[in-house]
Design a protein around this motif. Structure first.
Motif, PDB file in Angstrom:
ATOM      1  N   LEU A  21       0.828  -1.200   0.000  1.00  0.00           N
ATOM      2  CA  LEU A  21       0.000   0.000   0.000  1.00  0.00           C
ATOM      3  C   LEU A  21       0.866   1.255   0.000  1.00  0.00           C
ATOM      4  N   ARG A  22       1.930   1.240   0.800  1.00  0.00           N
ATOM      5  CA  ARG A  22       2.840   2.381   0.813  1.00  0.00           C
ATOM      6  C   ARG A  22       3.422   2.636  -0.580  1.00  0.00           C
ATOM      7  N   GLN A  23       3.820   1.565  -1.245  1.00  0.00           N
ATOM      8  CA  GLN A  23       4.407   1.711  -2.571  1.00  0.00           C
ATOM      9  C   GLN A  23       3.385   2.236  -3.577  1.00  0.00           C
ATOM     10  N   ALA A  24       2.146   1.745  -3.466  1.00  0.00           N
ATOM     11  CA  ALA A  24       1.095   2.205  -4.375  1.00  0.00           C
ATOM     12  C   ALA A  24       0.741   3.665  -4.123  1.00  0.00           C
ATOM     13  N   LEU A  25       0.893   4.120  -2.880  1.00  0.00           N
ATOM     14  CA  LEU A  25       0.559   5.494  -2.513  1.00  0.00           C
ATOM     15  C   LEU A  25       1.666   6.491  -2.848  1.00  0.00           C
ATOM     16  N   ALA A  26       2.847   5.978  -3.219  1.00  0.00           N
ATOM     17  CA  ALA A  26       4.011   6.849  -3.408  1.00  0.00           C
ATOM     18  C   ALA A  26       3.782   7.916  -4.475  1.00  0.00           C
ATOM     19  N   ALA A  27       2.924   7.620  -5.442  1.00  0.00           N
ATOM     20  CA  ALA A  27       2.682   8.563  -6.533  1.00  0.00           C
ATOM     21  C   ALA A  27       1.619   9.599  -6.191  1.00  0.00           C
ATOM     22  N   HIS A  28       1.102   9.560  -4.978  1.00  0.00           N
ATOM     23  CA  HIS A  28      -0.011  10.435  -4.613  1.00  0.00           C
ATOM     24  C   HIS A  28       0.380  11.346  -3.450  1.00  0.00           C
ATOM     25  N   ALA A  29      -0.340  12.443  -3.309  1.00  0.00           N
ATOM     26  CA  ALA A  29      -0.065  13.433  -2.257  1.00  0.00           C
ATOM     27  C   ALA A  29      -0.652  12.949  -0.933  1.00  0.00           C
ATOM     28  N   VAL A  30       0.004  11.952  -0.363  1.00  0.00           N
ATOM     29  CA  VAL A  30      -0.487  11.284   0.838  1.00  0.00           C
ATOM     30  C   VAL A  30       0.645  11.157   1.847  1.00  0.00           C
ATOM     31  N   ASP A  31       0.350  11.422   3.098  1.00  0.00           N
ATOM     32  CA  ASP A  31       1.276  11.151   4.197  1.00  0.00           C
ATOM     33  C   ASP A  31       0.723   9.989   5.014  1.00  0.00           C
ATOM     34  N   VAL A  32       1.466   8.894   5.076  1.00  0.00           N
ATOM     35  CA  VAL A  32       1.062   7.758   5.915  1.00  0.00           C
ATOM     36  C   VAL A  32       1.426   8.090   7.354  1.00  0.00           C
ATOM     37  N   VAL A  33       0.411   8.338   8.184  1.00  0.00           N
ATOM     38  CA  VAL A  33       0.652   8.785   9.555  1.00  0.00           C
ATOM     39  C   VAL A  33       0.696   7.630  10.555  1.00  0.00           C
ATOM     40  N   GLY A  34       0.356   6.408  10.102  1.00  0.00           N
ATOM     41  CA  GLY A  34       0.405   5.279  11.015  1.00  0.00           C
ATOM     42  C   GLY A  34       0.049   3.979  10.327  1.00  0.00           C
ATOM     43  N   GLU A  35       0.445   2.875  10.969  1.00  0.00           N
ATOM     44  CA  GLU A  35       0.108   1.535  10.493  1.00  0.00           C
ATOM     45  C   GLU A  35      -0.410   0.719  11.660  1.00  0.00           C
ATOM     46  N   CYS A  36      -1.402  -0.123  11.400  1.00  0.00           N
ATOM     47  CA  CYS A  36      -1.981  -0.982  12.441  1.00  0.00           C
ATOM     48  C   CYS A  36      -2.124  -2.394  11.905  1.00  0.00           C
ATOM     49  N   GLY A  37      -2.006  -3.367  12.819  1.00  0.00           N
ATOM     50  CA  GLY A  37      -2.130  -4.766  12.436  1.00  0.00           C
ATOM     51  C   GLY A  37      -3.463  -5.388  12.784  1.00  0.00           C
ATOM     52  N   SER A  38      -4.403  -4.604  13.318  1.00  0.00           N
ATOM     53  CA  SER A  38      -5.721  -5.134  13.683  1.00  0.00           C
ATOM     54  C   SER A  38      -6.717  -4.001  13.767  1.00  0.00           C
ATOM     55  N   ALA A  39      -8.014  -4.360  13.755  1.00  0.00           N
ATOM     56  CA  ALA A  39      -9.064  -3.359  13.901  1.00  0.00           C
ATOM     57  C   ALA A  39      -9.038  -2.756  15.297  1.00  0.00           C
ATOM     58  N   ASP A  40      -8.634  -3.543  16.299  1.00  0.00           N
ATOM     59  CA  ASP A  40      -8.520  -3.010  17.660  1.00  0.00           C
ATOM     60  C   ASP A  40      -7.504  -1.877  17.709  1.00  0.00           C
ATOM     61  N   GLU A  41      -6.340  -2.098  17.096  1.00  0.00           N
ATOM     62  CA  GLU A  41      -5.327  -1.051  17.040  1.00  0.00           C
ATOM     63  C   GLU A  41      -5.831   0.144  16.246  1.00  0.00           C
TER      64      GLU A  41
END
Length: 251
Positions: A21-41
């Motif tokens: 997802l990070r690689q796919a987003l690289a071409a867009h004006a997006v800042d990834v502010v966090g990553e989670c491994g579950s819906a709880d997180e």
């Protein structure tokens, strides 16, 4: 909300899927502010970070993604795009309020079309949301008190007095003011009723009151240990590390 770059949260239990997802987003004006491994997180991270956009996998351990969606207002931010290997859930995803649905492995051309739609909608929302931002979570309020059976009586326990909670099958053990009280409710059910900005899941069987956390001790292989103010030591597993990083400001 900023009108320059979209603030994005990635939610998937597979690290490689989040990397894709990070690689796919690289071409867009997006800042990834966090990553989670579950819906709880994700529940915790959304409350803390208030992202503009969430990429959400469907099949993950613990809380189902559709349960998470039930607690999110579909007509307010964040925008939710499901990213999953299973196309059978597309209709259900849109019914739950998802803005779009992309399949894994990611096709960049299809992903770019989705992001174009997301960006247009985000810009419209940037204009529409000049007033104070609406709550991210649905109207169901977090509980402030629990009625816990102790012997023949029901004790009313303030949620804020709970130090930490341990799972015991279909029950939980509530640790508060030196007592350990058995309560008939699963950890997943109870955690879903608690304020995500105050209570953090740090292990498959443990939820902790953030106000009681004193120290974090790194261990081997990405695990860590949470130390409470009363000296209690609790394991922080790798699975819940990203949520803890957000909630506790870890670097």
């Amino acid at each position: 909300m900023s009108t320059e770059r979209i603030r994005c949260l990635l939610v998937d239990d597979e690290m490689l899927a989040r990397l894709a997802l990070r690689q796919a987003l690289a071409a867009h004006a997006v800042d990834v502010v966090g990553e989670c491994g579950s819906a709880d997180e994700a529940m915790q991270a959304i409350a803390q970070l208030q992202p503009d956009l969430v990429f959400l996998d469907i099949r993950m351990p613990g809380m189902d993604s559709f349960e998470l969606m039930q607690r999110l207002q579909p007509d307010t931010l964040p925008l939710v795009v499901f990213a999953t290997a299973f196309d059978a859930h597309a209709l259900k995803a849109f019914d739950a309020g998802a803005f779009d649905y992309v399949l894994k492995p990611i096709d960049q051309e299809r992903f770019d079309r989705s992001m174009d739609r997301v960006t247009r909608q985000w810009r419209r929302l940037a204009v529409d949301h000049q007033a104070p931002r609406q709550p991210l979570f649905a109207a169901t309020p977090s509980v402030e008190r629990l009625s816990v059976r102790v012997g023949e009586a029901l004790r009313v326990l303030r949620v804020g007095d709970i130090d930490w909670i341990a799972a015991e099958g279909n029950y939980v053990r509530l640790h508060a003011a030196g007592e350990a009280i058995l309560h008939r409710q699963t950890l997943q059910q109870l955690h879903g009723q608690l304020d995500p900005s105050r209570f953090l899941r740090i292990h498959r069987g443990t939820v902790v009151n953030l106000d009681r956390v004193s120290e974090i001790h790194p261990l081997f292989h990405g695990d860590a240990e949470v130390v409470l103010r009363d000296g209690t030591r609790l394991p922080l597993s790798r699975r819940f590390r990203d949520g803890a990083r957000v909630a506790l400001g870890l670097r």
